[in-house]
Design an enzyme around this catalytic site. Structure first.
Site, PDB file in Angstrom:
ATOM      1  N   SER A  40      10.471   5.884   2.253  1.00 55.75           N
ATOM      2  CA  SER A  40      10.070   4.800   1.351  1.00 55.75           C
ATOM      3  C   SER A  40       8.870   5.163   0.493  1.00 55.75           C
ATOM      4  CB  SER A  40       9.750   3.536   2.158  1.00 55.75           C
ATOM      5  OG  SER A  40       8.693   3.772   3.071  1.00 55.75           O
ATOM      6  N   ASP A 326       0.607  -2.240   1.629  1.00 53.73           N
ATOM      7  CA  ASP A 326       0.334  -2.707   2.984  1.00 53.73           C
ATOM      8  C   ASP A 326      -0.267  -1.511   3.705  1.00 53.73           C
ATOM      9  OD1 ASP A 326       2.426  -1.046   4.070  1.00 53.73           O
ATOM     10  OD2 ASP A 326       3.878  -2.617   3.600  1.00 53.73           O
ATOM     11  N   HIS A 329       1.816   1.751   3.317  1.00 48.91           N
ATOM     12  CA  HIS A 329       2.401   2.175   2.036  1.00 48.91           C
ATOM     13  C   HIS A 329       1.334   2.198   0.944  1.00 48.91           C
ATOM     14  CE1 HIS A 329       5.991   0.759   4.236  1.00 48.91           C
ATOM     15  NE2 HIS A 329       6.582   1.746   3.596  1.00 48.91           N
TER      16      HIS A 329
END
Length: 424
Positions: A40, A326, A329
């Site tokens: 991600s 967050d 990330h």
């Protein structure tokens, strides 16, 4: 000689002005022939579809999203896709390969095959798997997944014996016991086929311990037999423990061919997926960026264990991962490491990437590319330029020989001239 002295003088002047060219903590590339595998933190499609325009979710610079040089999937990893039903077909090709994934299978997920199993064994499996991937991608350009077809002549089907949480193992597949067998003391076989790739990474796994079923203990035994070459690969359970063991995997690099999977005891396993390795290349070390959680979650160091010189360079941040989107990330330190993908660099080493190929404050170890040939060492007041001494020694020898020849010729002509004057 004059040109050499001028080069040394210029280099020393550069050193006195503070030009160090230190190794930098980034991943980069020599040219445009590179590829990145990720999750991600480099998945541009995930940002577009799930978090529109919020590129702070990634550690990758969004300018690289349209490069066509990235294969990434949020929530996944190459190891996770290799073993489990949660699958993404990682596919890419390049001379220089970069990996920034692995965090989606860590102790945080606490996977183990059975309730009495061991996540530590799965961390060991992860390290062994990535060791094979990194070593082989240093000599292959292309990585992708392929399905492995197999033929089992019995009536039993594959069974989801090994599962935990949302993760269900499907590579290798377990073939359930035939109904007419009263226990697991039996021999059974299945054919499988590898074709279309130069080589393949496949799993060969056993329960390394005493497996209990209906008051009986079994020792796992699995073999792969290459019917074309006669080579056999095998594992037998050697441990006597009855709890705390799990599915130990070895990762074999096999050629194309016709194979026979054989079990002499317990359940038959057969590979269903393989890493497909294609297009041999000149040896080019891979680059691996540490893939870990914020310290609030437990991570592992298996990619670091797997990434060793000379086939691999490991890059890591010195601080905790703290994202801006967050906590997991968008970390500034890892964004900085990946920023090196925005430009070409001439030299790669264990210590880092060098931006220039002339002089450096650090001698590159396990170097690759066009690397500095001199080390610039600054004392408080006097710059000292230390070069590889061999060329200077050879030049000195040549100059010495030239001087001797000149002296001999001068003496010869002086003596000859004196003789002729005397004769006159």
């Amino acid at each position: 000689m004059f040109l050499l002295l001028r080069f040394v003088l210029v280099s020393c002047i550069i050193g006195s002005l503070g030009f160090d060219n230190p190794p930098t903590n980034v991943v980069s590339h020599l040219n445009g022939d590179w590829f990145l595998f990720g999750d991600s933190r480099s998945d541009c499609n995930h940002v577009v579809n799930t978090n529109p325009r919020n590129y702070s979710y990634m550690d990758l610079n969004p300018a690289l999203c349209d490069s066509g040089k990235i294969s990434s999937k949020a929530g996944n990893s190459i190891f996770r896709s290799f073993h489990f039903t949660d699958f993404y077909n990682y596919t890419g090709e390049g001379q220089q390969i970069i990996f920034y994934e692995g965090v989606n299978f860590t102790p945080y997920h606490a996977f183990k095959c059975t309730t009495s199993g061991s996540n530590d064994i799965w961390m060991q499996n992860k390290g062994l798997f990535y060791t094979q991937v990194y070593k082989n991608m240093a000599v292959y350009r292309s990585l992708t997944f392929v399905n492995v077809p197999y033929v089992y002549n019995g009536s039993a089907q594959s069974t989801a014996l090994c599962k935990s949480g949302s993760l269900v193992l499907n590579n290798p597949a377990y073939i359930a016991r035939e109904a007419n067998f009263g226990d697991y003391y039996y021999k059974v076989e299945a054919d499988f086929y590898l074709s279309g790739c130069d080589e393949y990474i496949v799993p060969l796994c056993i329960f390394n311990g005493k497996f209990l079923s209906n008051t009986k203990y079994y020792d796992d035994s699995q073999y792969y037999f290459n019917k074309d070459t006669g080579v056999i690969y095998g594992l037998n359970s050697t441990e006597t423990i009855t709890t705390g063991f799990d599915f130990n995997c070895h990762y074999l690099v096999l050629p194309s061919g016709n194979y026979l999977a054989i079990s002499n005891e317990l359940l038959l396993t057969v590979p269903t997926k393989a890493i497909c390795l294609n297009k041999r290349k000149d040896f080019t070390p891979v680059q691996v960026v540490d893939s870990r959680w914020n310290n609030a979650r437990q991570s592992d160091n298996m990619t670091a264990v797997a990434c060793q010189p000379p086939y691999c360079y490991f890059r890591n941040s010195t601080t905790n991962y703290v994202g801006v989107y967050d906590i997991n990330h968008g970390d500034a330190g890892f964004t900085s490491i990946l920023s090196g993908l925005l430009y070409d660099s001439p030299c790669f080493s264990q210590q880092g990437v060098f931006r220039y190929d002339n002089v450096s404050s650090v001698w590159p170890l396990y170097s690759y590319g066009r690397c500095p040939t001199a080390a610039d060492i600054n004392t408080p007041d006097v710059p000292i330029c230390v070069y590889d001494p061999l060329p200077l020694i050879l030049l000195g020898i040549l100059l010495g020989v030239a001087v001797i020849i000149i002296v001999v010729l001068l003496l010869y002509f002086m003596v000859d001239n004196g003789t002729r004057l005397h004769d006159a």
